[in-house]
Design a protein around this motif. Structure first.
Motif, short mmCIF file in Angstrom:
data_model
loop_
_atom_site.label_atom_id
_atom_site.label_comp_id
_atom_site.label_asym_id
_atom_site.label_seq_id
_atom_site.Cartn_x
_atom_site.Cartn_y
_atom_site.Cartn_z
N SER A 1 0.80 -1.29 -0.15
CA SER A 1 0.06 0.02 0.04
C SER A 1 1.01 1.13 0.16
CB SER A 1 -0.91 0.01 1.32
OG SER A 1 -0.14 0.24 2.48
N PRO B 1 -2.74 -3.40 6.69
CA PRO B 1 -1.85 -3.60 5.67
C PRO B 1 -0.43 -4.05 6.36
CG PRO B 1 -1.50 -1.26 6.33
CD PRO B 1 -3.03 -1.97 6.81
N ASP C 1 -10.32 2.31 9.95
CA ASP C 1 -9.93 2.65 8.48
C ASP C 1 -8.87 3.59 8.17
OD1 ASP C 1 -12.39 1.41 8.08
OD2 ASP C 1 -13.61 3.40 7.92
N TRP D 1 -6.06 3.42 9.72
CA TRP D 1 -4.86 2.66 9.50
C TRP D 1 -4.65 1.75 8.51
CZ3 TRP D 1 -7.16 4.34 14.00
CH2 TRP D 1 -6.39 5.04 14.83
N GLN D 2 -5.93 1.06 8.01
CA GLN D 2 -5.96 0.07 6.92
C GLN D 2 -5.69 1.05 5.70
OE1 GLN D 2 -9.92 -1.29 7.23
NE2 GLN D 2 -9.43 -3.05 8.48
N GLU D 3 -6.03 2.19 5.56
CA GLU D 3 -6.05 2.91 4.30
C GLU D 3 -4.60 3.64 4.36
OE1 GLU D 3 -9.44 5.39 4.05
OE2 GLU D 3 -10.63 3.78 4.22
N ARG D 4 -3.90 3.65 5.49
CA ARG D 4 -2.55 4.30 5.60
C ARG D 4 -2.96 5.78 5.19
NH1 ARG D 4 0.39 1.35 8.82
NH2 ARG D 4 2.26 1.88 8.09
N ILE D 5 -3.73 6.64 6.02
CA ILE D 5 -3.81 8.04 5.75
C ILE D 5 -2.81 8.67 6.59
CG2 ILE D 5 -5.81 9.83 6.15
CD1 ILE D 5 -7.96 7.72 5.65
#
Length: 418
Positions: A27, A393, A410, A412-416
């Motif tokens: 990611s 991820p 979300d 952390w999952q999307e690495r914002i």
């Protein structure tokens, strides 16, 4: 990223960009070799221009018997506070009176960060900003102006001096890039009379209001080298993969491990890798071509998957291995069934500096040296951490401690990444 101001107007964390790092996390952008430290275990975990070279020098210069003994004992210490909020736990010790900093209303924090150029630091940076969102909503912090030194000592020194002269800061938070080089700049921040919170890596001064860190590098080295020694035979060979030299927490990891290997008759050879997966594979390929390697020791887990793949590429049995609590290693460890341990440099520590600032602005005592729990993940616990972090991820760290923060899971999952 060089400069970020995070205030009430950007609490939504919009217009965010991903940054490159040495990682197996797809990611993220292409991996980049890092330069200045682990800066590390870094954090944890930063790369270096010294990639692939066999390490030279004597780790004795970094070994302190008293500190080693202290951290050995701290591994089994009783921590004050609720185990459900380990980022607020600490080992009982000297406390700093912060009553002079008590204030009403939201205050400005100036954060000088070494870098966010690797997965460990990126995970922590995300968590820190979600904690910031809570404290802004609570009226504790008005804004956090951040300068990212991109793993460069000189840049970070200039950043701190900027904050001192022009930042209009109410408190300083500093994660030093390296130990000795940043000490004078931290001392200048202390000289302002404002509260100074140092975390992650140490500096050679006791002037900060509080210094926040997990138990430390010696504890990591003890946990990992004891594990390898218990699972290997006298005369077995361990290849030690190190990020880079000159950062206290990393040097202490190796100094402790090297001593334990010597005491147990384990042959250990160490290399600086720059956290570069290709260099890690090359190093191990060369070692495997000249003889058997029974163990792999790492001073940071980024690149652990590459190390395992080197044995697969060579058609060799898996080594006994220590990595870190990065998800890529935990998943590969489970898939392969190798004998492993995931040491931890508690990523949840990124919450603690802002919570310390909250206490300081309230005039509450804080630990002078705020020592956080640092507990490795064993094989018996691995499945629980994999389940708890399902969907995260590969570059995520299992003990990130942000499950109760806004945006979970979300963000952390999307690495914002702000």
């Amino acid at each position: 990223m060089r400069r970020t101001t995070i205030g009430r107007s950007v609490a939504a964390l919009s217009a965010l960009a991903m940054l490159a790092a040495c990682s197996t996390d797809e990611s993220l952008d292409e991996p980049a070799t890092e330069s200045a430290e682990e800066g590390a275990e870094g954090a944890e975990d930063e790369g270096s221009e010294d990639g692939g070279e066999e390490a030279e020098g004597d780790s004795d210069e970094w070994f302190d018997q008293a500190d080693y003994d202290e951290q050995f004992e701290q591994r089994s210490a009783t921590f004050e506070g609720d185990p459900e909020t380990p980022w607020l736990q600490y080992i009982d010790g000297d406390m700093t009176d912060t009553s002079e900093f008590a204030s009403d209303g939201a205050m400005k924090v100036c954060f000088s960060n070494a870098s966010i150029d690797n997965p460990w630091r990126q995970t922590g940076w995300i968590t820190m900003n979600q904690q910031l969102e809570v404290l802004q909503e609570d009226g504790v912090i008005s804004e956090m102006e951040t300068r990212d030194a991109q793993a460069d000592d000189n840049t970070q020194i200039a950043d701190i001096d900027y904050f001192i002269s022009e930042g209009n800061c109410d408190a300083f938070v500093i994660s030093p890039n390296s130990t000795a080089a940043l000490t004078p700049a931290v001392e200048r921040a202390c000289d302002t009379g404002l509260p100074v919170v140092v975390f992650d890596r140490g500096v050679e001064t006791d002037c900060p209001t509080t210094f926040i860190h997990p138990i430390g590098g010696y504890a990591w080295g003890i946990d990992t080298a004891e594990f390898l020694s218990e699972n290997l035979e006298e005369g077995d060979k361990v290849v030690a993969l190190r990020i880079l030299p000159g950062v206290d927490v990393l040097e202490h990891r190796w100094a402790a491990a090297e001593q334990i290997f010597e005491e147990n008759g384990i042959e250990a050879v160490d290399y600086f890798t720059g956290a570069d997966p290709a260099e890690i594979k090359n190093i191990l390929a060369d070692e495997l071509a000249t003889g058997e390697v029974q163990g792999v020791w790492m001073d940071a887990g980024d690149g652990a998957v590459a190390a395992i793949e080197a044995f697969e590429d060579a058609g060799q049995d898996y080594p006994v291995m220590t990595g870190e609590d990065e998800m890529s290693f935990l998943r590969k460890w489970e898939d392969t069934g190798l004998t492993g341990l995931a040491p931890v440099y508690s990523n949840f520590q990124w919450r603690t500096p802002l919570l310390a600032v909250e206490q300081i602005f309230a005039g509450e005592e804080v630990p002078t040296e705020w020592v956080l729990p640092q507990v490795p993940i064993t094989e018996d616990e691995r499945a629980d951490f994999l389940e708890a972090n399902d969907g995260m991820p590969d570059g995520h760290y299992a003990k990130f401690g942000g499950e109760d923060l806004p945006g979970y899971p979300d963000v952390w999952q999307e690495r914002i990444i702000p």
